[in-house]
Scaffold this motif. Structure first.
Motif, PDB file in Angstrom:
ATOM      1  N   ASN A 273       4.794   9.392 -18.346  1.00 23.71           N
ATOM      2  CA  ASN A 273       5.350   8.543 -17.303  1.00 23.71           C
ATOM      3  C   ASN A 273       6.023   7.326 -17.931  1.00 23.71           C
ATOM      4  O   ASN A 273       5.414   6.609 -18.732  1.00 23.71           O
ATOM      5  CB  ASN A 273       4.227   8.095 -16.364  1.00 23.71           C
ATOM      6  CG  ASN A 273       4.736   7.273 -15.210  1.00 23.71           C
ATOM      7  OD1 ASN A 273       5.264   6.186 -15.390  1.00 23.71           O
ATOM      8  ND2 ASN A 273       4.558   7.785 -14.001  1.00 23.71           N
ATOM      9  N   PRO A 274       7.301   7.061 -17.594  1.00 25.78           N
ATOM     10  CA  PRO A 274       8.022   5.972 -18.266  1.00 25.78           C
ATOM     11  C   PRO A 274       7.446   4.595 -17.978  1.00 25.78           C
ATOM     12  O   PRO A 274       7.551   3.701 -18.827  1.00 25.78           O
ATOM     13  CB  PRO A 274       9.447   6.115 -17.726  1.00 25.78           C
ATOM     14  CG  PRO A 274       9.316   6.854 -16.441  1.00 25.78           C
ATOM     15  CD  PRO A 274       8.160   7.783 -16.629  1.00 25.78           C
TER      16      PRO A 274
ATOM     17  N   SER B 117       6.301   2.098 -20.941  1.00 21.20           N
ATOM     18  CA  SER B 117       6.909   0.774 -21.011  1.00 21.20           C
ATOM     19  C   SER B 117       5.856  -0.326 -21.003  1.00 21.20           C
ATOM     20  O   SER B 117       5.899  -1.259 -21.818  1.00 21.20           O
ATOM     21  CB  SER B 117       7.864   0.590 -19.825  1.00 21.20           C
ATOM     22  OG  SER B 117       8.254  -0.752 -19.682  1.00 21.20           O
TER      23      SER B 117
ATOM     24  N   HIS C  35      12.603   4.781 -27.076  1.00 18.29           N
ATOM     25  CA  HIS C  35      12.534   3.989 -25.855  1.00 18.29           C
ATOM     26  C   HIS C  35      13.666   4.348 -24.904  1.00 18.29           C
ATOM     27  O   HIS C  35      13.565   4.098 -23.707  1.00 18.29           O
ATOM     28  CB  HIS C  35      12.605   2.494 -26.188  1.00 18.29           C
ATOM     29  CG  HIS C  35      11.536   2.052 -27.131  1.00 18.29           C
ATOM     30  ND1 HIS C  35      11.699   1.016 -28.020  1.00 18.29           N
ATOM     31  CD2 HIS C  35      10.282   2.529 -27.350  1.00 18.29           C
ATOM     32  CE1 HIS C  35      10.598   0.860 -28.729  1.00 18.29           C
ATOM     33  NE2 HIS C  35       9.726   1.772 -28.347  1.00 18.29           N
TER      34      HIS C  35
ATOM     35  N   ARG D 189      15.133   7.426 -23.570  1.00 16.36           N
ATOM     36  CA  ARG D 189      14.880   8.862 -23.500  1.00 16.36           C
ATOM     37  C   ARG D 189      16.017   9.549 -22.744  1.00 16.36           C
ATOM     38  O   ARG D 189      16.434   9.098 -21.683  1.00 16.36           O
ATOM     39  CB  ARG D 189      13.539   9.122 -22.819  1.00 16.36           C
ATOM     40  CG  ARG D 189      12.399   8.343 -23.467  1.00 16.36           C
ATOM     41  CD  ARG D 189      11.038   8.800 -23.023  1.00 16.36           C
ATOM     42  NE  ARG D 189      10.821   8.733 -21.588  1.00 16.36           N
ATOM     43  CZ  ARG D 189       9.650   9.014 -21.005  1.00 16.36           C
ATOM     44  NH1 ARG D 189       8.609   9.372 -21.755  1.00 16.36           N
ATOM     45  NH2 ARG D 189       9.513   8.937 -19.696  1.00 16.36           N
TER      46      ARG D 189
ATOM     47  N   GLU E 176      16.168  10.315 -16.200  1.00 16.23           N
ATOM     48  CA  GLU E 176      16.418   9.725 -17.516  1.00 16.23           C
ATOM     49  C   GLU E 176      17.457  10.572 -18.246  1.00 16.23           C
ATOM     50  O   GLU E 176      17.193  11.705 -18.630  1.00 16.23           O
ATOM     51  CB  GLU E 176      15.121   9.651 -18.320  1.00 16.23           C
ATOM     52  CG  GLU E 176      14.114   8.670 -17.747  1.00 16.23           C
ATOM     53  CD  GLU E 176      12.877   8.565 -18.608  1.00 16.23           C
ATOM     54  OE1 GLU E 176      12.710   7.541 -19.300  1.00 16.23           O
ATOM     55  OE2 GLU E 176      12.085   9.518 -18.604  1.00 16.23           O
TER      56      GLU E 176
ATOM     57  N   HIS F  58      20.970   6.710 -17.287  1.00 20.05           N
ATOM     58  CA  HIS F  58      20.080   7.067 -16.193  1.00 20.05           C
ATOM     59  C   HIS F  58      20.822   7.028 -14.858  1.00 20.05           C
ATOM     60  O   HIS F  58      21.810   6.308 -14.684  1.00 20.05           O
ATOM     61  CB  HIS F  58      18.921   6.074 -16.087  1.00 20.05           C
ATOM     62  CG  HIS F  58      18.068   5.975 -17.303  1.00 20.05           C
ATOM     63  ND1 HIS F  58      18.013   6.949 -18.273  1.00 20.05           N
ATOM     64  CD2 HIS F  58      17.203   4.999 -17.707  1.00 20.05           C
ATOM     65  CE1 HIS F  58      17.158   6.582 -19.222  1.00 20.05           C
ATOM     66  NE2 HIS F  58      16.662   5.402 -18.905  1.00 20.05           N
TER      67      HIS F  58
ATOM     68  N   LEU G 199      13.469   2.051 -20.626  1.00 21.43           N
ATOM     69  CA  LEU G 199      12.312   2.249 -19.762  1.00 21.43           C
ATOM     70  C   LEU G 199      12.258   1.229 -18.627  1.00 21.43           C
ATOM     71  O   LEU G 199      12.695   0.091 -18.791  1.00 21.43           O
ATOM     72  CB  LEU G 199      11.034   2.139 -20.599  1.00 21.43           C
ATOM     73  CG  LEU G 199      10.937   3.110 -21.779  1.00 21.43           C
ATOM     74  CD1 LEU G 199       9.790   2.712 -22.698  1.00 21.43           C
ATOM     75  CD2 LEU G 199      10.768   4.544 -21.287  1.00 21.43           C
TER      76      LEU G 199
END
Length: 449
Positions: free
Chosen positions: A2-3, A7, A20, A22, A38, A42, A257
């Motif tokens: 889970n971002p 983070s 960091h 992704r 992502e 994004h 993130l």
């Protein structure tokens, strides 16, 4: 992972856990009704009572994957796309969104952006081949003349034009701010200058959330790109300060993130703003004392207490380039050396220096000696002189390729690595030995690790 969890752990500990930034083309719902795909870049999506609002459309090479990921989360109509700015990794995927609406017999999304995005698109149309060239070089490629206008740009256009025809022009534009009210949700679009002059950041007052675009990218702020038009370090810092002043509790960036929690927001955005403010102040102080650019770029650097922050790592842009851009903004293009105001051609200067040394071989030998000692900046100067004097000298070109590969390995930022790799391949091409070029998206991923 889970971002948000990733983070929060990085910010709380101060320890990097790369990558960091992704590029997964996968969707995560970070809170009820808010999701991110992502990618590069994004795409953020918000559910409203009337359908979806998306912030950015990702690039043309990833747009279809982004839409597919979104449709696994919601089949609701996508009513609006907000471009945070006009870079192709943010707008290039818009064609995939329009095609999706057509397939579903839904009304196509309305695109909203700052008014300067249209100016950017016009500039891209005027300089399409140039932008193709510099973007390939930025990621370590070279563009033979036969390929100009026909090569896929991994994060931008696909096909014969740098700005793909499928990219949707904004239907709604604004100057300073714009209030978007849709499906029981109110979003405030604000203009700010930073990486670009056409940038929008989105504020959700109810949830104290910022959709930051490229104002937050989880690397050192991209305010110095050596091949792009003017960027605005101090104004970037002012926008970050405003986000903090507004009381932001969530910051959702276009790269990197999500940042969740007021204290974490203040830490990350505060550090970014401080770094940009310091570079600006230090550069202007030296300029006001009459210093040349050469002095400034070798004296001004980021303070030690900021240099090791995971969200300020110089993996894409770097502080030295930002200093150059600050100088250009306030001082113009001339670097202060009177000999470079109206210089002789590089090739003539190179020939004069070689005549003083006695032969090109002596110059090449000295460049190799410097490279072996790790004095790569000097070595590059000398080997460039050798090639400028005799472009068809195979020994000079081989040494140039070797030194620039060594230089690339010694650098951290993708921009430095890309330009030096392109220089090495340029020399290799003269004697028929071109090192394979990593795909751009892979190069981006690797640079962020």
């Amino acid at each position: 992972m889970n971002p948000v969890e990733l983070s929060s752990r990085i910010i709380d500990t101060g320890n990097p856990e790369p990558p960091h930034n992704r590029v997964l083309d996968e969707l995560f719902e970070v809170e009820d009704g808010v999701a991110v795909v992502e990618s590069f870049s994004h795409c953020w999506a918000l559910k409203t009572q009337e359908g979806l609002v998306c912030v950015d459309a990702s690039g043309s090479g990833s747009g279809e994957n982004v839409v597919e990921a979104l449709r696994g989360w919601s089949k609701d109509p996508i009513n609006f796309i907000v471009y945070t700015h006009g870079h192709l990794d943010h707008v290039g995927g818009s064609g995939a969104f329009i095609e999706d609406a057509d397939r579903r017999s839904q009304k196509k999304p309305v695109v909203i952006a700052h008014e300067a995005v249209l100016d950017r698109f016009n500039r891209y149309r005027l300089t399409g081949d140039w932008n193709t060239f510099i973007n390939k070089r930025q990621f370590g490629g070279i563009t033979p003349r036969a390929e100009v206008g026909t090569t896929r740009i991994g994060i931008g256009g696909i096909g014969p034009k740098f700005l793909p025809e499928s990219v949707a022009d904004p239907e709604i534009t604004y100057e300073d701010s714009y209030l978007l009210e849709v499906g029981g949700k109110t979003l405030e679009l604000n203009h700010g200058r930073g990486e670009t002059d056409d940038h929008t950041w989105v504020w959700d007052e109810e949830k104290k959330t910022v959709f930051a675009g490229d104002f937050v990218i989880w690397t050192f702020p991209n305010a110095g790109n050596p091949q792009k038009v003017q960027r605005y370090a101090l104004e970037w810092a002012k926008v970050l300060r405003e986000m903090i002043t507004r009381g932001a509790e969530q910051v959702y960036p276009a790269h990197g993130l999500p940042i969740v929690g007021r204290e974490r927001v203040e830490v990350v955005l505060g550090d970014m703003a401080e770094a940009l403010e310091y570079l600006t102040d230090a550069t202007l102080e030296l300029m006001n004392n009459g210093a040349r650019l050469d002095t400034i770029i070798h004296e001004v650097c980021v303070p030690d207490h900021l240099s090791d922050k995971p969200w300020l790592a110089p993996l894409y842009d770097e502080p030295e380039f930002v200093v150059r851009n600050i100088y250009r903004l306030y001082g113009g293009w001339w670097d202060g050396d009177p000999s470079r105001l109206k210089p002789a051609p590089d090739s003539l200067l190179a020939k004069e220096i070689i005549s003083l040394m006695g032969s090109i071989e002596k110059l090449i030998e000295r460049a190799e000696e410097l490279a072996e000692k790790g004095e790569l900046r000097l070595a590059c100067h000398l080997v460039e002189l050798a090639v400028q004097s005799e472009p068809e000298h195979e020994g000079a070109q081989r040494t140039r390729a070797s030194i620039y590969w060594q230089r690339r390995s010694a650098e951290r930022s993708l921009m430095s690595k890309g330009i030096f790799a392109a220089a090495a391949r340029e020399s290799e091409a003269t004697y028929g030995e071109v090192t394979p070029r990593t795909k751009m998206r892979d190069a981006v991923r690797k640079s962020m690790e």
